[in-house]
Design an enzyme around this catalytic site. Structure first.
Site, PDB file in Angstrom:
ATOM      1  N   HIS A   1      40.626  38.713  53.529  1.00 18.97           N
ATOM      2  CA  HIS A   1      39.604  39.520  54.200  1.00 18.97           C
ATOM      3  C   HIS A   1      39.856  39.561  55.698  1.00 18.97           C
ATOM      4  O   HIS A   1      40.638  38.784  56.237  1.00 18.97           O
ATOM      5  CB  HIS A   1      38.191  38.983  53.906  1.00 18.97           C
TER       6      HIS A   1
ATOM      7  N   GLU B   1      34.490  41.100  56.122  1.00 22.04           N
ATOM      8  CA  GLU B   1      33.413  40.152  56.396  1.00 22.04           C
ATOM      9  C   GLU B   1      32.814  40.498  57.758  1.00 22.04           C
ATOM     10  O   GLU B   1      33.459  40.331  58.792  1.00 22.04           O
ATOM     11  CB  GLU B   1      33.912  38.709  56.403  1.00 22.04           C
TER      12      GLU B   1
ATOM     13  N   HIS C   1      42.832  49.852  64.442  1.00 23.79           N
ATOM     14  CA  HIS C   1      41.932  50.458  63.463  1.00 23.79           C
ATOM     15  C   HIS C   1      42.109  49.801  62.105  1.00 23.79           C
ATOM     16  O   HIS C   1      43.038  49.022  61.878  1.00 23.79           O
ATOM     17  CB  HIS C   1      42.212  51.961  63.342  1.00 23.79           C
TER      18      HIS C   1
ATOM     19  N   GLU D   1      41.034  54.806  60.064  1.00 22.76           N
ATOM     20  CA  GLU D   1      41.925  55.905  59.729  1.00 22.76           C
ATOM     21  C   GLU D   1      41.755  56.219  58.245  1.00 22.76           C
ATOM     22  O   GLU D   1      41.875  55.326  57.393  1.00 22.76           O
ATOM     23  CB  GLU D   1      43.385  55.540  60.017  1.00 22.76           C
TER      24      GLU D   1
END
Length: 362
Positions: free
Chosen positions: A103, A154, A172, A220
């Site tokens: 994550h 998270e 991004h 994106e």
């Protein structure tokens, strides 16, 4: 919108996001740190001497004439051979280690607002949410599938903090969707901000668009077919691309999936990961010509990766130029072993022991 295909059964053992009590969490929200917790972590030393894990031994003092050219040369050669053997051993182990990106962690100023945007505009699911009032923060986990088989987000909300500085280093996140234009239309209808209208990527054919979430994080949108990992990219800017590629290959065991130079726009990208881009999340490293340093702000936090051995992971990181900021060892109270490090540009990653991690999910 986003279409997801199921993960193949042959994929390496899955690892989910950490579950911690307030006393054991390794401190993702910066503002919730306390000196006492930092001191606790700083005293958690490795149970195994780091220099011994890959066969590296400290040079023994020489007896007799230490000024002897022959003796000194012999000792130097032995030390060099030991170091070389340690590097080779570490490289071999890192390549065999079972690793998966688990994550990405970052901070937001209004948790409910962000959850609403991600679920309604980006099609994510709220997987779970937990509040830690004694440490004054709340987490929310969102993604396109269960945490034990998908890369997820998270979010961290620190009580009373409604704004963060994203800085110039973070780029991004990437999301694969079936139809970029339709997704953009939905986002606009929901009041979202589109910063780049749908169209082919510069120098290529892939249709993309860029949007911003309520906190200013850029996403994106990439037009692709069904994929088991729709949350497919994290882009970070680095000051020396070759140095970063070398570090992530050797210390993290990632593969250089592709590299593309764009001299017209004066930047180069490298895609790093643990499997093909169409089936796995990847780390997109971007080098802008002539830029060697970036402001990292205080919004983006880190990526978490699973490993079979945090002790060997920490040593490999040190051997290949990384900085270990949290020595490997068990977290107080739950005994889940972790280690944390910085890459050559200062980007943070946390590694967690695979077996301990799976136990935490039981």
């Amino acid at each position: 919108m986003v279409r997801i295909i199921s993960m193949a059964s042959s994929i390496r053992p899955s690892l989910s996001t950490f579950r911690f009590s307030s006393s054991s969490r390794f401190g993702l929200p910066l503002s919730s740190f306390t000196p006492s917790r930092n001191l606790v972590f700083s005293h958690l030393a490795s149970a195994v001497p780091q220099s011994q894990l890959f066969g590296l031994r400290a040079a023994k003092p020489l007896r007799g004439d230490v000024n002897s050219t022959g003796v000194a040369s012999s000792a130097g050669n032995a030390a060099q051979a030991s170091t070389s053997a340690a590097h080779e051993s570490a490289l071999e182990w890192v390549k065999k280690d079972k690793r998966r990106m688990l994550h990405v962690v970052y901070r937001v100023g209004d948790l409910d607002r962000t959850i609403k945007f991600y679920t309604e505009c980006l099609g994510m699911k709220l997987l779970r949410k937990r509040d830690i009032p004694e440490e004054k923060y709340t987490n929310a986990f969102l993604g396109y599938g269960p945490e034990d088989s998908h890369f997820v987000i998270e979010l961290t909300y620190n009580y009373g903090v409604d704004k963060y500085d994203i800085g110039t280093g973070f780029g991004h996140f990437g999301i694969a969707v079936d139809d970029v234009a339709k997704t953009v239309e939905l986002i606009k209808a929901k009041g979202g901000k589109v910063t780049r209208e749908p169209g082919p990527v510069k120098g290529g054919n892939t249709v993309i668009a860029f949007i911003e979430d309520p906190d200013g994080y850029k996403f994106e949108l990439l037009e692709r077919g069904p994929t088991p990992e729709p949350l497919c990219q994290v882009m970070l800017r680095v000051g020396d691309l070759d140095r970063s590629i070398n570090f992530y290959e050797k210390a993290f065991g990632m593969e250089l999936l592709r590299k593309r130079d764009n001299p017209e726009y004066k930047y180069t990208i490298a895609m790093m990961g643990y499997g093909p881009e169409d089936k796995n999340v990847v780390l997109e490293l971007t080098y802008n010509y002539g830029v060697t340093d970036y402001d990292k702000g205080n919004a983006y936090a880190q990526i978490a990766i699973g490993t079979d051995d945090v002790y060997k992971t920490a040593e490999a990181i040190k051997l290949f130029g990384g900085k270990v900021t949290r020595e490997p060892g068990p977290l107080p109270g739950i005994n889940t072993k972790i280690t944390a490090c910085l890459d050559p540009d200062g980007w943070k990653t946390v590694f967690v022991d695979n077996v301990d991690f799976l136990k935490e999910l039981e």
